[in-house]
Design an enzyme around this catalytic site. Structure first.
Site, PDB file in Angstrom:
ATOM      1  N   ARG A 193      30.930  39.716  29.893  1.00 38.55           N
ATOM      2  CA  ARG A 193      31.231  41.113  29.553  1.00 38.55           C
ATOM      3  C   ARG A 193      32.625  41.530  29.979  1.00 38.55           C
ATOM      4  NH1 ARG A 193      25.789  44.201  31.283  1.00 38.55           N
ATOM      5  NH2 ARG A 193      27.188  45.203  32.742  1.00 38.55           N
ATOM      6  N   GLY A 246      25.579  49.240  29.873  1.00 37.78           N
ATOM      7  CA  GLY A 246      26.405  48.140  30.382  1.00 37.78           C
ATOM      8  C   GLY A 246      27.772  48.147  29.707  1.00 37.78           C
ATOM      9  N   ILE A 256      27.276  43.568  23.982  1.00 37.43           N
ATOM     10  CA  ILE A 256      27.519  42.140  23.742  1.00 37.43           C
ATOM     11  C   ILE A 256      26.266  41.487  23.138  1.00 37.43           C
ATOM     12  CG2 ILE A 256      29.184  41.986  25.631  1.00 37.43           C
ATOM     13  CD1 ILE A 256      26.988  40.308  27.124  1.00 37.43           C
ATOM     14  N   ASP A 257      25.113  42.182  23.242  1.00 41.38           N
ATOM     15  CA  ASP A 257      23.859  41.598  22.730  1.00 41.38           C
ATOM     16  C   ASP A 257      23.743  41.678  21.207  1.00 41.38           C
ATOM     17  OD1 ASP A 257      23.241  41.193  25.347  1.00 41.38           O
ATOM     18  OD2 ASP A 257      21.784  42.807  25.499  1.00 41.38           O
ATOM     19  N   ARG A 294      23.975  14.229  32.420  1.00 42.30           N
ATOM     20  CA  ARG A 294      23.049  15.265  32.879  1.00 42.30           C
ATOM     21  C   ARG A 294      22.607  16.177  31.739  1.00 42.30           C
ATOM     22  NH1 ARG A 294      26.632  17.192  38.057  1.00 42.30           N
ATOM     23  NH2 ARG A 294      25.571  15.936  39.623  1.00 42.30           N
TER      24      ARG A 294
END
Ligand code: F6P
Length: 376
Positions: A303, A15, A137-138, A173
């Site tokens: 991303r 990715g 990004i993880d 909410r």
């Protein structure tokens, strides 16, 4: 006789992630300008290496890309040993080896996450000189302090949680914000802390929906009738986590094809269930708390776009250190971030491992201390 000029290939796989171009530039500028090497870019991950699709990398193509998102080389999730060619899955390792030779490469630099580290190790074991850089990004690549892309995604996710606060507050909410991270919860945990989420749910800590609704109801009783729930896409309930573990064990123990198939089907069914997890969670919370719930899936926004300053620095540092290692002919390693410096880590120590959030990590403790519900 003078020393042979080194020629390196470079590709980006998996990715995309902010900072990839900064890293390509870091490797390229140091290799070309500082060491006088040659560099060839291969397009779309390992596929470019198979199909000989290249991009000339010189001082012109490397200029102006530091701030650009995505990757100028393109990317794919193709694996060298299992690539679909004309509709058939084939092992393309030998073709890659031939092309490596054909282009006179001394080393191939692979920029990628966990999957790329595994693929790079396979090529290294097949006899090629390989160096990798950790991007995702993880932030879940093993043996490195951090990965580039993470800091930018963290900023984006935090900004989104900030924005969701005012609308959740105005409408009284619950807003359930799904953040990327299918296995590890770094991004959700970091953004949840930075964005002041009331509930943070990560894959490493299976949740109990009653605990979450309890925390939200307590807030309401204390006069705050809105809540922000930051949930990682891979977070799961305790029941699902138990079922997943059982299916994984079943697959491990499976002795014949029938048992294997059955276990794989169970895993696939859980995967499908998983995809709807965030919607299901929001609905459950609405029923249990009687507060209206809405879902926001942050998705690929996390991303995209220009890398933040921290990612530009990290990617440039790692890229430049990569060129140093090539100069020293130190191959078969990932360039890891270690404190202010970098460290070469053998690919065998990285591949197949994942850096999860330890449940006693300081970020987890911090979140709990400030009163955030972690769903357990
Ligand atoms: O590995 C990074 C990541 O962003 C995950 O968090 C996410 O699940 C995955 O990639 C999705 O990527 P794609 O849809 O591009 O395969």
């Amino acid at each position: 006789m003078g020393k042979k000029i080194k020629r390196i290939g470079i590709l980006t796989a998996g990715g995309d992630s902010p900072g990839l171009n900064a890293a390509i530039r870091g490797v390229g500028k140091t290799a070309l300008g500082y060491y006088g090497m040659e560099i060839i870019g291969f397009r779309d991950g390992f596929r470019g290496l198979v199909e000989n699709r290249r991009l000339k990398l010189d001082k012109h193509t490397l200029a102006g890309i530091l701030t650009v998102g995505g990757t100028i080389l393109g990317t794919s999730r193709d694996k060298p040993h299992r690539m679909v060619i004309d509709g058939r899955t084939r092992d393309m390792t030998e073709v890659i080896k031939e092309n490596y030779k054909k282009w006179g490469l001394d080393c191939i630099v692979c920029l990628g996450g966990g999957g790329t580290q595994k693929n790079a190790l396979r090529l290294h074991q097949a006899g090629l000189n390989v160096i990798t850089l950790p991007k995702t990004i993880d932030n879940d690549v093993a043996m490195t302090d951090s990965t580039f892309g993470f800091a930018t995604a963290l900023d984006i996710a935090t900004d989104t949680l900030d924005r969701l606060h005012s609308t959740a507050h105005s409408h009284h909410r619950i807003i359930v914000a799904e953040i990327m991270g299918h296995r590890a919860g770094w991004l959700t945990l970091g953004a949840g802390i930075a964005g002041g989420a009331d509930v943070i749910l990560i894959p490493e800590i299976p949740y109990d929906v009653e605990k979450i609704s309890g925390a939200i109801k307590r807030r309401s009783r204390n006069g705050t009738n809105f809540s922000i729930v930051a949930v990682a896409e891979g977070a799961m309930s305790r029941d699902d986590a138990r079922a997943l573990l059982a299916a994984e064990k079943k697959l491990e123990r499976a002795k014949n094809l029938h048992d294997k198939k059955e276990a794989k089907n169970e895993l696939a069914a859980l995967d499908v269930r998983h995809a709807g997890n965030t919607m299901r969670l929001a609905k459950q919370l609405e029923e249990l708390t009687h507060l209206e719930s809405r879902v926001t899936i942050l998705g690929y926004v996390q991303r995209g776009g220009t890398p933040c300053a921290a990612d530009r620095v990290l990617a440039t540092r790692l890229g430049s250190a990569c060129a140093d290692l090539i100069n020293e002919e130190h191959y078969g390693v990932m360039v890891a971030a270690r404190g202010d410096g970098t460290e070469p880590v053998p690919l065998e120590k990285v591949a197949g491992k994942r850096k999860m959030v330890p449940i006693d990590h300081s970020w987890v403790k911090t979140a709990r201390r400030v009163g955030t519900c972690l769903g357990d």
